[in-house]
Motif scaffolding. Structure first.
Motif, PDB file in Angstrom:
ATOM      1  N   ILE A 186       0.872  -1.170   0.000  1.00 37.93           N
ATOM      2  CA  ILE A 186       0.000   0.000   0.000  1.00 37.93           C
ATOM      3  C   ILE A 186       0.909   1.220   0.000  1.00 37.93           C
ATOM      4  O   ILE A 186       1.741   1.375   0.907  1.00 37.93           O
ATOM      5  N   ILE A 187       0.795   2.065  -1.030  1.00 42.38           N
ATOM      6  CA  ILE A 187       1.602   3.288  -1.104  1.00 42.38           C
ATOM      7  C   ILE A 187       0.682   4.479  -0.925  1.00 42.38           C
ATOM      8  O   ILE A 187      -0.303   4.623  -1.652  1.00 42.38           O
ATOM      9  N   LEU A 188       0.989   5.320   0.059  1.00 41.43           N
ATOM     10  CA  LEU A 188       0.220   6.535   0.296  1.00 41.43           C
ATOM     11  C   LEU A 188       0.834   7.657  -0.526  1.00 41.43           C
ATOM     12  O   LEU A 188       1.971   8.064  -0.273  1.00 41.43           O
ATOM     13  N   LEU A 219      -3.038   4.751  -2.551  1.00 41.13           N
ATOM     14  CA  LEU A 219      -4.005   5.593  -1.849  1.00 41.13           C
ATOM     15  C   LEU A 219      -3.597   7.041  -2.049  1.00 41.13           C
ATOM     16  O   LEU A 219      -2.534   7.454  -1.590  1.00 41.13           O
ATOM     17  N   GLU A 220      -4.406   7.793  -2.765  1.00 42.76           N
ATOM     18  CA  GLU A 220      -4.118   9.209  -3.024  1.00 42.76           C
ATOM     19  C   GLU A 220      -4.671   9.999  -1.829  1.00 42.76           C
ATOM     20  O   GLU A 220      -5.864  10.219  -1.716  1.00 42.76           O
ATOM     21  N   MET A 221      -3.766  10.411  -0.937  1.00 40.60           N
ATOM     22  CA  MET A 221      -4.165  11.010   0.337  1.00 40.60           C
ATOM     23  C   MET A 221      -4.522  12.486   0.228  1.00 40.60           C
ATOM     24  O   MET A 221      -5.142  13.039   1.111  1.00 40.60           O
ATOM     25  N   GLU A 222      -4.063  13.128  -0.832  1.00 41.76           N
ATOM     26  CA  GLU A 222      -4.414  14.531  -1.076  1.00 41.76           C
ATOM     27  C   GLU A 222      -4.485  14.709  -2.574  1.00 41.76           C
ATOM     28  O   GLU A 222      -3.937  13.901  -3.315  1.00 41.76           O
ATOM     29  N   LYS A 223      -5.149  15.733  -3.024  1.00 42.88           N
ATOM     30  CA  LYS A 223      -5.310  15.955  -4.467  1.00 42.88           C
ATOM     31  C   LYS A 223      -3.936  16.175  -5.091  1.00 42.88           C
ATOM     32  O   LYS A 223      -3.250  17.135  -4.767  1.00 42.88           O
ATOM     33  N   LYS A 264      -8.933   7.383  -3.870  1.00 42.76           N
ATOM     34  CA  LYS A 264      -8.773   8.756  -3.375  1.00 42.76           C
ATOM     35  C   LYS A 264      -9.396   8.947  -1.994  1.00 42.76           C
ATOM     36  O   LYS A 264     -10.558   8.616  -1.784  1.00 42.76           O
ATOM     37  N   TRP A 265      -8.584   9.465  -1.082  1.00 43.13           N
ATOM     38  CA  TRP A 265      -9.058   9.860   0.241  1.00 43.13           C
ATOM     39  C   TRP A 265      -9.629  11.256   0.098  1.00 43.13           C
ATOM     40  O   TRP A 265      -8.955  12.150  -0.412  1.00 43.13           O
ATOM     41  N   LYS A 266     -10.857  11.440   0.498  1.00 42.17           N
ATOM     42  CA  LYS A 266     -11.470  12.764   0.380  1.00 42.17           C
ATOM     43  C   LYS A 266     -11.652  13.345   1.773  1.00 42.17           C
ATOM     44  O   LYS A 266     -11.782  12.620   2.741  1.00 42.17           O
ATOM     45  N   GLU A 267     -11.665  14.667   1.843  1.00 38.84           N
ATOM     46  CA  GLU A 267     -11.771  15.353   3.137  1.00 38.84           C
ATOM     47  C   GLU A 267     -12.950  14.868   3.965  1.00 38.84           C
ATOM     48  O   GLU A 267     -12.861  14.758   5.173  1.00 38.84           O
TER      49      GLU A 267
END
Length: 162
Positions: A70-72, A105-109, A131-134
């Motif tokens: 898992i790569i953040l 995992l895309e932690m920020e845009k 995508k992790w969203k706020e």
């Protein structure tokens, strides 16, 4: 299959204020959801690699004993001048040896992926990112949120919570 971990977690390890949430996510939220609520076993640098161990060989061994990587993805990881050793090994294992599946995992845009290493861009083109969203930060502990369902979809099969 001889694996000890369901996933090895790669995240930026520089200690900046932006990294505070990422570290909280890696050390608190991920283990709570994936280990406590879903029954997975994660390998997290700083928690599962012990003081005094040779970091480079420990990282390689733990990755070989993991079913997924898992790569953040964060701006910090992308803009880091020194490429993380674990990221290099992970991408080598995933692309060259083709023996480990990567979950991004895309932690920020991130916006454009132009600054990413070519190997990461290739993986994104092949499978995309989660995508992790706020809004996830309001109830990050719900394993039934869309984000965690997507993560679990890419994880090895285990008993899923109902």
């Amino acid at each position: 299959d001889g694996k000890l971990y369901d996933a090895y977690v790669i995240y930026p390890k520089n200690h900046t204020s932006e990294a505070n949430f990422v570290e909280y996510f890696v050390y608190q939220i991920m283990p709570d959801i994936l280990e406590n609520k879903c029954g997975y076993k994660l390998c997290i640098y700083g928690r599962d690699i012990y003081p005094g161990e040779d970091a480079a060989s420990a990282i390689e061994k733990r990755m070989q004993k993991s079913r997924r990587l898992i790569i953040l993805l964060t701006h910090q990881l992308i803009n880091s001048k020194e490429d993380a050793y674990d990221q290099h090994i992970a991408l080598y294992n995933a692309l060259i040896q083709n023996d480990t599946k990567v979950i991004l995992l895309e932690m920020e845009k991130i916006g454009t992926y132009g600054k990413l290493q070519e190997s990461l861009r290739f993986i994104i083109k092949q499978q995309g990112t989660i995508k992790w969203k706020e809004e996830h930060t309001v109830h990050p502990q719900s394993p039934n949120s869309r984000f965690w369902k997507q993560v679990r979809y890419h994880m090895p099969l285990t008993c899923w919570p109902s």
